[in-house]
Write an enzyme that holds these catalytic residues in place. Structure first.
Site, PDB file in Angstrom:
ATOM      1  N   ASP A   7     -12.354  -6.263  22.443  1.00 35.06           N
ATOM      2  CA  ASP A   7     -13.483  -6.627  21.583  1.00 35.06           C
ATOM      3  C   ASP A   7     -12.980  -7.744  20.670  1.00 35.06           C
ATOM      4  O   ASP A   7     -12.250  -7.489  19.716  1.00 35.06           O
ATOM      5  CB  ASP A   7     -13.939  -5.419  20.763  1.00 35.06           C
ATOM      6  CG  ASP A   7     -15.126  -5.736  19.866  1.00 35.06           C
ATOM      7  OD1 ASP A   7     -15.949  -6.597  20.240  1.00 35.06           O
ATOM      8  OD2 ASP A   7     -15.225  -5.131  18.779  1.00 35.06           O
ATOM      9  N   GLU A  78     -15.773  -8.674  25.799  1.00 37.59           N
ATOM     10  CA  GLU A  78     -17.189  -8.752  25.459  1.00 37.59           C
ATOM     11  C   GLU A  78     -17.566 -10.204  25.164  1.00 37.59           C
ATOM     12  O   GLU A  78     -16.810 -10.926  24.510  1.00 37.59           O
ATOM     13  CB  GLU A  78     -17.471  -7.878  24.241  1.00 37.59           C
ATOM     14  CG  GLU A  78     -18.949  -7.710  23.949  1.00 37.59           C
ATOM     15  CD  GLU A  78     -19.195  -6.685  22.863  1.00 37.59           C
ATOM     16  OE1 GLU A  78     -19.618  -5.568  23.199  1.00 37.59           O
ATOM     17  OE2 GLU A  78     -18.954  -7.005  21.692  1.00 37.59           O
ATOM     18  N   ASP A 150     -13.710  -1.280  16.108  1.00 37.73           N
ATOM     19  CA  ASP A 150     -13.384  -2.344  17.062  1.00 37.73           C
ATOM     20  C   ASP A 150     -12.662  -1.770  18.281  1.00 37.73           C
ATOM     21  O   ASP A 150     -12.878  -2.217  19.412  1.00 37.73           O
ATOM     22  CB  ASP A 150     -12.527  -3.417  16.380  1.00 37.73           C
ATOM     23  CG  ASP A 150     -13.255  -4.043  15.197  1.00 37.73           C
ATOM     24  OD1 ASP A 150     -14.325  -4.634  15.412  1.00 37.73           O
ATOM     25  OD2 ASP A 150     -12.769  -3.914  14.062  1.00 37.73           O
TER      26      ASP A 150
END
Length: 180
Positions: A7, A78, A150
Site C-alpha cells: 500500500d 494498489e 496501511d
C-alpha cells in the site's frame, strides 16, 4: 506461493506477506515502512527535493530489506487515486514508483489493482471503509496481528492478488485442457 502486497505512501508505506497453498491463505508478516517525519513535505522545514529524495531512498531501503528477508514469489501494488491536491498526488505517485521498482529489482512481475477492486475482492463491496477491510483481513487470516491500517490494506492487496493469480491459473489449466 508467497505474495507481497504493498500500500504505497510517502509517510507510511504498508506491506503484507501471505502464503498461498491452493485455496488456503496464511499470514507470514506485515509492517509499515516509515520515512523521516516532516521531511520533504509541502510547508515543512527542509521541504526541498533533496529531502524528498532522501525519503524515497529510505522507503526503497526498507522495502528492499522486506523482500530480502521474506523472498516473495509475486507482488501487487494498489493504484493511486488522483485527489484535489496535485502536489500530494504527485508525491504519492513517487512513493508508488518505489513500490513498483523494488519488487521489479527482485525479478517479480507486479500486479496493480484499483482500491475498489481490492475492497470488492476482500470485503465483497467496492466502497468498503478501512474498518471493514481490516475486519475481513482478520477473518481471512485468523490470528493475524496487524501493524496498522496501511499494513491491513497491504494484506488486502496481497489477498486480492492471490485470488487473481488463482483465477488466472485455473483459466490457463482450462485452456490447456480445451486445446490439448
Amino acid at each position: 506461493m508467497r505474495v507481497l502486497g504493498i500500500d504505497p505512501g510517502l509517510r507510511n508505506l504498508g506491506w503484507g506477506i501471505i502464503d498461498v497453498a491452493g485455496s488456503k491463505l496464511s499470514h507470514v508478516a506485515n509492517g509499515i515502512c516509515h520515512s523521516a517525519p516532516g521531511v520533504g513535505l509541502e510547508g515543512s522545514p527542509g521541504g526541498d527535493s533533496g529531502d524528498l529524495a532522501r525519503r524515497l531512498l529510505s522507503l526503497h531501503a526498507q522495502l528492499t530489506d522486506v523482500l530480502r528477508q521474506y523472498a516473495p514469489d509475486a507482488a501487487a501494488v494498489e493504484n493511486t487515486f488522483v485527489n484535489k491536491d496535485a502536489v500530494a498526488t504527485l508525491k504519492l505517485g513517487q512513493a508508488r514508483g518505489i513500490a513498483l521498482l523494488v519488487p521489479a529489482q527482485f525479478g517479480l512481475t507486479v500486479g496493480e489493482y484499483a482500491p475498489n477492486a481490492v475492497k470488492k475482492t476482500v470485503v465483497g463491496v467496492g466502497h468498503a471503509d478501512k474498518g471493514q477491510v481490516d475486519h475481513m483481513v482478520r477473518v481471512q487470516l485468523p490470528g493475524v496481528k496487524i501493524a496498522g491500517p496501511d499494513a491491513a490494506d497491504a494484506l488486502a492487496i496481497a489477498i486480492c492478488h492471490a485470488h487473481h493469480l488463482q483465477s488466472a491459473g485455473r483459466l490457463q489449466a482450462a485452456m490447456k485442457r480445451a486445446v490439448g
